[in-house]
Scaffold this motif. Sequence first.
Motif, PDB file in Angstrom:
ATOM      1  N   GLN A   7     -19.992  42.510  27.404  1.00 24.87           N
ATOM      2  CA  GLN A   7     -20.500  43.586  26.554  1.00 24.87           C
ATOM      3  C   GLN A   7     -20.245  44.958  27.181  1.00 24.87           C
ATOM      4  O   GLN A   7     -19.888  45.907  26.478  1.00 24.87           O
ATOM      5  CB  GLN A   7     -21.991  43.381  26.269  1.00 24.87           C
ATOM      6  CG  GLN A   7     -22.238  42.210  25.333  1.00 24.87           C
ATOM      7  CD  GLN A   7     -23.712  41.898  25.169  1.00 24.87           C
ATOM      8  OE1 GLN A   7     -24.483  41.939  26.114  1.00 24.87           O
ATOM      9  NE2 GLN A   7     -24.092  41.584  23.936  1.00 24.87           N
ATOM     10  N   ILE A  10     -16.580  45.773  26.662  1.00 23.47           N
ATOM     11  CA  ILE A  10     -16.341  46.183  25.277  1.00 23.47           C
ATOM     12  C   ILE A  10     -16.782  47.630  25.064  1.00 23.47           C
ATOM     13  O   ILE A  10     -16.105  48.401  24.391  1.00 23.47           O
ATOM     14  CB  ILE A  10     -17.050  45.226  24.295  1.00 23.47           C
ATOM     15  CG1 ILE A  10     -16.355  43.859  24.318  1.00 23.47           C
ATOM     16  CG2 ILE A  10     -17.082  45.802  22.882  1.00 23.47           C
ATOM     17  CD1 ILE A  10     -17.110  42.758  23.601  1.00 23.47           C
ATOM     18  N   ARG A  11     -17.907  48.011  25.665  1.00 21.98           N
ATOM     19  CA  ARG A  11     -18.401  49.386  25.525  1.00 21.98           C
ATOM     20  C   ARG A  11     -17.535  50.396  26.274  1.00 21.98           C
ATOM     21  O   ARG A  11     -17.372  51.530  25.823  1.00 21.98           O
ATOM     22  CB  ARG A  11     -19.841  49.494  26.045  1.00 21.98           C
ATOM     23  CG  ARG A  11     -20.885  48.963  25.105  1.00 21.98           C
ATOM     24  CD  ARG A  11     -22.285  49.334  25.561  1.00 21.98           C
ATOM     25  NE  ARG A  11     -22.653  48.715  26.828  1.00 21.98           N
ATOM     26  CZ  ARG A  11     -23.206  47.511  26.964  1.00 21.98           C
ATOM     27  NH1 ARG A  11     -23.441  46.782  25.889  1.00 21.98           N
ATOM     28  NH2 ARG A  11     -23.509  47.031  28.156  1.00 21.98           N
ATOM     29  N   GLY A  15     -10.331  49.608  23.725  1.00 20.00           N
ATOM     30  CA  GLY A  15     -10.353  48.462  22.830  1.00 20.00           C
ATOM     31  C   GLY A  15     -10.226  47.179  23.616  1.00 20.00           C
ATOM     32  O   GLY A  15      -9.757  47.187  24.764  1.00 20.00           O
ATOM     33  N   PHE A  63     -20.926  35.728  19.736  1.00 17.34           N
ATOM     34  CA  PHE A  63     -19.936  36.312  18.831  1.00 17.34           C
ATOM     35  C   PHE A  63     -19.665  35.433  17.611  1.00 17.34           C
ATOM     36  O   PHE A  63     -18.714  35.684  16.869  1.00 17.34           O
ATOM     37  CB  PHE A  63     -18.640  36.625  19.590  1.00 17.34           C
ATOM     38  CG  PHE A  63     -18.802  37.749  20.562  1.00 17.34           C
ATOM     39  CD1 PHE A  63     -18.933  39.059  20.122  1.00 17.34           C
ATOM     40  CD2 PHE A  63     -18.856  37.498  21.922  1.00 17.34           C
ATOM     41  CE1 PHE A  63     -19.094  40.095  21.023  1.00 17.34           C
ATOM     42  CE2 PHE A  63     -19.015  38.526  22.835  1.00 17.34           C
ATOM     43  CZ  PHE A  63     -19.143  39.830  22.386  1.00 17.34           C
ATOM     44  N   PHE A  74     -12.082  44.581  19.276  1.00 15.04           N
ATOM     45  CA  PHE A  74     -13.100  45.621  19.298  1.00 15.04           C
ATOM     46  C   PHE A  74     -12.414  46.946  19.568  1.00 15.04           C
ATOM     47  O   PHE A  74     -11.528  47.031  20.419  1.00 15.04           O
ATOM     48  CB  PHE A  74     -14.118  45.354  20.417  1.00 15.04           C
ATOM     49  CG  PHE A  74     -14.933  44.128  20.208  1.00 15.04           C
ATOM     50  CD1 PHE A  74     -16.159  44.187  19.563  1.00 15.04           C
ATOM     51  CD2 PHE A  74     -14.462  42.896  20.640  1.00 15.04           C
ATOM     52  CE1 PHE A  74     -16.908  43.036  19.365  1.00 15.04           C
ATOM     53  CE2 PHE A  74     -15.197  41.742  20.448  1.00 15.04           C
ATOM     54  CZ  PHE A  74     -16.431  41.824  19.799  1.00 15.04           C
ATOM     55  N   ARG A  78     -16.972  48.536  18.807  1.00 10.41           N
ATOM     56  CA  ARG A  78     -17.372  47.820  17.590  1.00 10.41           C
ATOM     57  C   ARG A  78     -16.311  46.817  17.170  1.00 10.41           C
ATOM     58  O   ARG A  78     -15.121  47.049  17.349  1.00 10.41           O
ATOM     59  CB  ARG A  78     -17.573  48.808  16.444  1.00 10.41           C
ATOM     60  CG  ARG A  78     -18.723  49.757  16.665  1.00 10.41           C
ATOM     61  CD  ARG A  78     -18.880  50.682  15.453  1.00 10.41           C
ATOM     62  NE  ARG A  78     -19.616  51.872  15.822  1.00 10.41           N
ATOM     63  CZ  ARG A  78     -19.080  52.997  16.266  1.00 10.41           C
ATOM     64  NH1 ARG A  78     -17.775  53.108  16.382  1.00 10.41           N
ATOM     65  NH2 ARG A  78     -19.819  54.030  16.587  1.00 10.41           N
ATOM     66  N   GLU A  79     -16.776  45.734  16.554  1.00  8.29           N
ATOM     67  CA  GLU A  79     -15.824  44.749  16.040  1.00  8.29           C
ATOM     68  C   GLU A  79     -15.011  45.390  14.926  1.00  8.29           C
ATOM     69  O   GLU A  79     -15.560  45.936  13.977  1.00  8.29           O
ATOM     70  CB  GLU A  79     -16.554  43.516  15.518  1.00  8.29           C
ATOM     71  CG  GLU A  79     -15.599  42.437  15.068  1.00  8.29           C
ATOM     72  CD  GLU A  79     -16.284  41.146  14.658  1.00  8.29           C
ATOM     73  OE1 GLU A  79     -15.795  40.521  13.694  1.00  8.29           O
ATOM     74  OE2 GLU A  79     -17.289  40.745  15.288  1.00  8.29           O
ATOM     75  N   ARG A  82     -11.244  40.387  12.932  1.00  5.82           N
ATOM     76  CA  ARG A  82     -11.519  39.006  13.346  1.00  5.82           C
ATOM     77  C   ARG A  82     -10.556  38.121  12.571  1.00  5.82           C
ATOM     78  O   ARG A  82     -10.464  38.206  11.354  1.00  5.82           O
ATOM     79  CB  ARG A  82     -12.960  38.631  13.017  1.00  5.82           C
ATOM     80  CG  ARG A  82     -13.325  37.198  13.419  1.00  5.82           C
ATOM     81  CD  ARG A  82     -14.756  36.875  13.023  1.00  5.82           C
ATOM     82  NE  ARG A  82     -15.713  37.575  13.854  1.00  5.82           N
ATOM     83  CZ  ARG A  82     -16.517  36.978  14.722  1.00  5.82           C
ATOM     84  NH1 ARG A  82     -16.499  35.670  14.857  1.00  5.82           N
ATOM     85  NH2 ARG A  82     -17.362  37.684  15.439  1.00  5.82           N
TER      86      ARG A  82
END
Length: 105
Positions: A7, A10-11, A15, A63, A74, A78-79, A82
């Motif tokens: 996480q 991702i932040r 990307g 997820f 991401f 944010r996603e 998918r």
Amino acid sequence: MTLEELQETIRSEVGVLLYFSGEHCSVCHALRPKFKEVFDENFPLLKQIYLDAHENLEISAHFQVFSVPTMIVFMDGREFAREGRSVSMHQLTEKLKRPYIMMTE
């Protein structure tokens, strides 16, 4: 890698590509090099993370990955996209190009 570490990645990254696969999934093993090639060529600033869904159950559940292969992109934490088994590399590339350029320029 723990869920918390993922996480944070991702932040903090521009990307991230998460690619969930399985040890006994022939489709997973066939698609992975194609994803790597496409992302290396077109989206070099996206961090690529490959996870075995069965070995990373907490992350897979978080997820909502219920089948493999599953690819999640991401952007800006944010996603954004998918995809599952039947993914068109061309359509995916076209979908990601514009936001990628906007975020990296």
